[in-house]
Design an enzyme around this catalytic site. Structure first.
Site, PDB file in Angstrom:
ATOM      1  N   CYS A 153       6.590  -0.001   7.348  1.00  0.00           N
ATOM      2  CA  CYS A 153       6.150   1.090   6.484  1.00  0.00           C
ATOM      3  C   CYS A 153       7.324   1.497   5.603  1.00  0.00           C
ATOM      4  O   CYS A 153       8.458   1.586   6.087  1.00  0.00           O
ATOM      5  CB  CYS A 153       5.706   2.268   7.355  1.00  0.00           C
ATOM      6  SG  CYS A 153       5.177   3.707   6.422  1.00  0.00           S
ATOM      7  N   LEU A 154       7.067   1.741   4.337  1.00  0.00           N
ATOM      8  CA  LEU A 154       8.135   2.137   3.416  1.00  0.00           C
ATOM      9  C   LEU A 154       8.802   3.444   3.851  1.00  0.00           C
ATOM     10  O   LEU A 154       9.961   3.692   3.516  1.00  0.00           O
ATOM     11  CB  LEU A 154       7.595   2.279   1.991  1.00  0.00           C
ATOM     12  CG  LEU A 154       7.128   0.980   1.319  1.00  0.00           C
ATOM     13  CD1 LEU A 154       6.430   1.291  -0.001  1.00  0.00           C
ATOM     14  CD2 LEU A 154       8.289   0.017   1.101  1.00  0.00           C
ATOM     15  N   GLN A 158       3.278   9.870   1.118  1.00  0.00           N
ATOM     16  CA  GLN A 158       4.558   9.156   1.074  1.00  0.00           C
ATOM     17  C   GLN A 158       5.338   9.429  -0.205  1.00  0.00           C
ATOM     18  O   GLN A 158       6.515   9.067  -0.306  1.00  0.00           O
ATOM     19  CB  GLN A 158       4.328   7.641   1.186  1.00  0.00           C
ATOM     20  CG  GLN A 158       3.831   7.224   2.562  1.00  0.00           C
ATOM     21  CD  GLN A 158       3.688   5.723   2.642  1.00  0.00           C
ATOM     22  OE1 GLN A 158       2.686   5.168   2.222  1.00  0.00           O
ATOM     23  NE2 GLN A 158       4.707   5.052   3.160  1.00  0.00           N
ATOM     24  N   GLY A 173       0.844  -1.182   0.000  1.00  0.00           N
ATOM     25  CA  GLY A 173       0.000   0.000   0.000  1.00  0.00           C
ATOM     26  C   GLY A 173       0.880   1.233   0.000  1.00  0.00           C
ATOM     27  O   GLY A 173       2.034   1.184   0.435  1.00  0.00           O
ATOM     28  N   HIS A 215      -1.887   7.605   7.272  1.00  0.00           N
ATOM     29  CA  HIS A 215      -0.979   8.514   6.562  1.00  0.00           C
ATOM     30  C   HIS A 215      -1.703   9.787   6.107  1.00  0.00           C
ATOM     31  O   HIS A 215      -1.091  10.847   6.007  1.00  0.00           O
ATOM     32  CB  HIS A 215      -0.393   7.835   5.322  1.00  0.00           C
ATOM     33  CG  HIS A 215       0.756   6.907   5.603  1.00  0.00           C
ATOM     34  ND1 HIS A 215       1.948   7.341   6.126  1.00  0.00           N
ATOM     35  CD2 HIS A 215       0.899   5.570   5.424  1.00  0.00           C
ATOM     36  CE1 HIS A 215       2.775   6.307   6.255  1.00  0.00           C
ATOM     37  NE2 HIS A 215       2.169   5.213   5.841  1.00  0.00           N
ATOM     38  N   HIS A 273      -3.740   1.316   8.226  1.00  0.00           N
ATOM     39  CA  HIS A 273      -2.369   1.828   8.196  1.00  0.00           C
ATOM     40  C   HIS A 273      -2.241   2.959   7.157  1.00  0.00           C
ATOM     41  O   HIS A 273      -1.712   4.027   7.453  1.00  0.00           O
ATOM     42  CB  HIS A 273      -1.398   0.677   7.875  1.00  0.00           C
ATOM     43  CG  HIS A 273       0.026   1.121   7.674  1.00  0.00           C
ATOM     44  ND1 HIS A 273       1.045   0.741   8.520  1.00  0.00           N
ATOM     45  CD2 HIS A 273       0.594   1.919   6.727  1.00  0.00           C
ATOM     46  CE1 HIS A 273       2.178   1.305   8.096  1.00  0.00           C
ATOM     47  NE2 HIS A 273       1.935   2.013   7.008  1.00  0.00           N
ATOM     48  N   GLU A 274      -2.736   2.684   5.945  1.00  0.00           N
ATOM     49  CA  GLU A 274      -2.619   3.689   4.882  1.00  0.00           C
ATOM     50  C   GLU A 274      -3.446   4.937   5.200  1.00  0.00           C
ATOM     51  O   GLU A 274      -3.020   6.069   4.958  1.00  0.00           O
ATOM     52  CB  GLU A 274      -3.040   3.102   3.526  1.00  0.00           C
ATOM     53  CG  GLU A 274      -2.198   1.935   3.041  1.00  0.00           C
ATOM     54  CD  GLU A 274      -0.704   2.210   3.054  1.00  0.00           C
ATOM     55  OE1 GLU A 274      -0.301   3.375   2.885  1.00  0.00           O
ATOM     56  OE2 GLU A 274       0.063   1.251   3.262  1.00  0.00           O
TER      57      GLU A 274
END
Ligand code: NI
Length: 186
Positions: A98-99, A50, A45, A144, A140-141
């Site tokens: 997380c990226l 991000q 995701g 953000h 999670h997304e």
């Protein structure tokens, strides 16, 4: 086009992202670039902040997790202006990464079930009830979009323990297999 992923410390990750209007410039291209970036970095995701864009856009493809979590089979979504309208009372704690936070994995407690409404890429209203790991990925997304990161949900003690890792990210002293934008680096 592969976009650099903004790492922890970049102010855009702490902004509350804005709603997207239908005439937002180059939205289909942004979506395609975000998907390409997500696949290239082995993410499941990606939220627009991000990649440096403070807008309420998520791309998700959790199909790769289907072996462990059958509910992730074919779970590929583009979500514009998502709103979680209900968080189930029952929670479960599982590891997340997380990226934007390379090298950090922590257990996070999330609702097992959520209800969500959003617009798809054609700006058609959608409503879904998600259960299991798909609900986790979306929560999670979604965080953000409100300037939140999964580390905000971990205990004070755990946060203390990962502090040096966070500082390494802030100093740019991390290695990533994908293109990134770090604090203080162009
Ligand atoms: Ni993330």
């Amino acid at each position: 086009m592969i976009l650099p992923i903004y790492l922890y410390g970049q102010p855009v990750l702490r902004e509350v992202a804005g709603a997207i209007e239908k005439d937002y410039p180059k939205l289909p291209l942004i979506i395609a670039n975000m998907q390409e970036t997500m696949y290239k970095s082995d993410g499941i995701g990606l939220a627009a902040p991000q990649v440096g864009l403070p807008i309420r856009l998520l791309v998700i493809d959790a199909d790769v997790l289907a072996e462990d979590y059958p509910e992730c089979k074919d779970f590929k979504r583009i979500m514009i202006n998502a709103q979680i309208t209900e968080f189930g009372e029952e929670t479960i704690s599982l590891d997340e990464g997380c990226l934007s936070l390379p090298g950090i994995h922590e257990k996070v407690s999330r609702s097992k079930m959520i209800k969500i409404s959003y617009l798809n890429e054609a700006f058609e209203p959608q409503e879904e009830v998600l259960e299991g790991f798909t609900a986790r990925v979306v929560q999670h997304e979604y965080d953000h979009l409100d300037g939140q990161l999964f580390i905000d949900h971990v205990s004070v003690i755990r946060k203390q323990l990962i502090k040096s890792k966070l500082n390494s990210i802030l100093k740019g002293a991390v290695r990533c297999s994908y293109k990134v934008k770090m604090l203080g680096r162009k």
